[in-house]
Write an enzyme that holds these catalytic residues in place. Structure first.
Site, PDB file in Angstrom:
ATOM      1  N   HIS A  89       0.833  -1.188   0.000  1.00 24.52           N
ATOM      2  CA  HIS A  89       0.000   0.000   0.000  1.00 24.52           C
ATOM      3  C   HIS A  89       0.872   1.243   0.000  1.00 24.52           C
ATOM      4  O   HIS A  89       1.927   1.277   0.647  1.00 24.52           O
ATOM      5  CB  HIS A  89      -0.910   0.019   1.236  1.00 24.52           C
ATOM      6  CG  HIS A  89      -1.674  -1.247   1.424  1.00 24.52           C
ATOM      7  ND1 HIS A  89      -2.615  -1.693   0.524  1.00 24.52           N
ATOM      8  CD2 HIS A  89      -1.628  -2.179   2.405  1.00 24.52           C
ATOM      9  CE1 HIS A  89      -3.124  -2.840   0.958  1.00 24.52           C
ATOM     10  NE2 HIS A  89      -2.532  -3.150   2.089  1.00 24.52           N
TER      11      HIS A  89
ATOM     12  N   GLU B 214      -1.627  -0.570   8.383  1.00 18.72           N
ATOM     13  CA  GLU B 214      -2.605  -1.507   8.943  1.00 18.72           C
ATOM     14  C   GLU B 214      -1.994  -2.403  10.003  1.00 18.72           C
ATOM     15  O   GLU B 214      -0.777  -2.523  10.120  1.00 18.72           O
ATOM     16  CB  GLU B 214      -3.247  -2.344   7.832  1.00 18.72           C
ATOM     17  CG  GLU B 214      -2.278  -3.174   7.029  1.00 18.72           C
ATOM     18  CD  GLU B 214      -2.917  -3.781   5.788  1.00 18.72           C
ATOM     19  OE1 GLU B 214      -4.140  -3.629   5.592  1.00 18.72           O
ATOM     20  OE2 GLU B 214      -2.186  -4.409   4.999  1.00 18.72           O
TER      21      GLU B 214
ATOM     22  N   HIS C 216       3.366  -7.776   1.310  1.00 21.55           N
ATOM     23  CA  HIS C 216       2.714  -8.671   2.268  1.00 21.55           C
ATOM     24  C   HIS C 216       1.581  -9.447   1.609  1.00 21.55           C
ATOM     25  O   HIS C 216       1.102  -9.079   0.535  1.00 21.55           O
ATOM     26  CB  HIS C 216       2.170  -7.879   3.462  1.00 21.55           C
ATOM     27  CG  HIS C 216       1.100  -6.893   3.097  1.00 21.55           C
ATOM     28  ND1 HIS C 216       1.385  -5.604   2.715  1.00 21.55           N
ATOM     29  CD2 HIS C 216      -0.252  -7.006   3.052  1.00 21.55           C
ATOM     30  CE1 HIS C 216       0.257  -4.964   2.458  1.00 21.55           C
ATOM     31  NE2 HIS C 216      -0.757  -5.789   2.646  1.00 21.55           N
TER      32      HIS C 216
ATOM     33  N   ARG D 117      -1.449  -4.564  -6.224  1.00 19.65           N
ATOM     34  CA  ARG D 117      -1.273  -6.012  -6.332  1.00 19.65           C
ATOM     35  C   ARG D 117      -0.118  -6.287  -7.283  1.00 19.65           C
ATOM     36  O   ARG D 117      -0.100  -5.805  -8.413  1.00 19.65           O
ATOM     37  CB  ARG D 117      -2.578  -6.630  -6.859  1.00 19.65           C
ATOM     38  CG  ARG D 117      -2.615  -8.141  -6.866  1.00 19.65           C
ATOM     39  CD  ARG D 117      -3.906  -8.657  -7.512  1.00 19.65           C
ATOM     40  NE  ARG D 117      -5.099  -8.208  -6.818  1.00 19.65           N
ATOM     41  CZ  ARG D 117      -6.113  -7.550  -7.394  1.00 19.65           C
ATOM     42  NH1 ARG D 117      -6.060  -7.241  -8.670  1.00 19.65           N
ATOM     43  NH2 ARG D 117      -7.161  -7.192  -6.688  1.00 19.65           N
TER      44      ARG D 117
END
Length: 323
Positions: free
Chosen positions: A104, A121, A179, A199
């Site tokens: 991200h 996150e 991740h 992605r």
């Protein structure tokens, strides 16, 4: 103070190629699909704004509440930083299959490209099948050139760092960190309000129409952190009937509560809303304006103007989230 009691919201369920049935089977979500991957518990994301499920405000949207109550709901310091946008997105995630390998962007990049927050996150593992794992970062130092070659020759997995997980394990995922959630993991996710994901590898899977999912190879190159870092596993206490600090970052703070008796939180000096996610057991949560039940797989939002939060339980595990 207005009638801002503990607020429960309808879950927003998301089908995903990699999803399963644990959100319904273990967390009692109202899903009949066998590929439900996410339950958005508390969201201000445009097009997916949470709707109140309990009490006199039932049917109101989170954004309606923010417009009406502002500082009383969010906290003055939160409004000063984020305006009338809810800054946190709360989810439960069921990965029946491996998620794509992704990352991200940070705030500056997300703002310039997508007019969005970045996406820092945290994951709290609720359930993990035998040998279930996560991918978090690289297993060796990488260069941009080496990374590009690994995509071209499909050797990226050789450079990934795999973390075998068990319930209670907690991971903090900085922006830029590559991740993926592995198959067999059920987790609670706390993140910045953002749905921006780059992605980079998807195991050559195809969707139900037979199409390969879009990759964001070029966008990711400027966002990825190529350094090998051991900065993701969260060490925290699990003392009973105490507030155990977990993560303290610029975007959210989290605590772990393992309660076997009632707990009273003095929140008079807390200039932030409070979120409670129940990851085990059940409780009744009250402030000055009312109370609400909380069971495994449910989430409550308590307003910043609450002077105290009373948690009544003989057995529950909660994640407490503030800003």
């Amino acid at each position: 103070m207005n009638s801002l009691y503990p607020l429960k919201f309808h879950p927003i369920l998301k089908e995903r190629l990699w999803g399963g049935t644990k959100l319904a089977d273990q967390l009692n979500k109202p899903s009949t699909s066998d590929i439900t991957g996410e339950s958005w518990e508390l969201s201000g994301v445009e097009g997916d704004v949470s709707i109140v499920a309990n009490g006199s405000l039932k049917g109101s949207s989170l954004n309606d509440l923010i417009q009406r109550w502002g500082d009383d709901l969010l906290g003055k310091s939160v409004v000063d930083r984020f305006g009338k946008e809810f800054p946190i997105l709360i989810k439960f995630i069921d990965a029946k299959q491996d998620l794509s390998i992704q990352l991200h962007p940070h705030d500056e990049l997300a703002r310039s490209r997508h007019n969005s927050f970045g996406k820092t996150e945290m994951w709290y593992i609720m359930d993990a099948e035998d040998d279930a794992s996560l991918i978090v970062g690289f297993n060796q130092p990488m260069t941009k050139e080496q990374y590009i070659r690994s995509l071209e020759d499909k050797s990226l997995l050789e450079y990934m760092n795999y973390e075998k997980v068990k319930p209670g394990d907690t991971y903090f995922i900085n922006t830029g960190k590559i991740h993926a959630i592995g198959a067999g993991v059920l987790l609670a996710e706390i993140q910045q309000t953002s749905d921006i994901t780059y992605r980079v590898y998807d195991f050559d899977r195809r969707d139900k129409e037979g199409n390969l999912r879009e990759l964001h190879t070029d966008l990711a190159l400027d966002a990825i952190d190529f350094e090998q870092k051991d900065d993701f596993k969260v060490t925290y206490g699990r003392d009973k009937d105490e507030v155990n600090p977990m993560v303290d970052c610029p975007y959210f703070k989290t605590n772990y509560l393992n309660l076997r008796k009632d707990l009273l939180l003095d929140t008079r000096e807390r200039d932030s809303f409070t979120i409670l996610m129940c990851v085990e057991g059940d409780a009744v949560v009250a402030n000055e304006e009312g109370s609400a039940s909380l069971t495994k797989g449910e989430t409550l939002l308590l307003p910043a103007c609450s002077e105290k939060i009373e948690i009544r339980s003989t057995g529950c595990e909660l994640l407490e989230v503030t800003v």
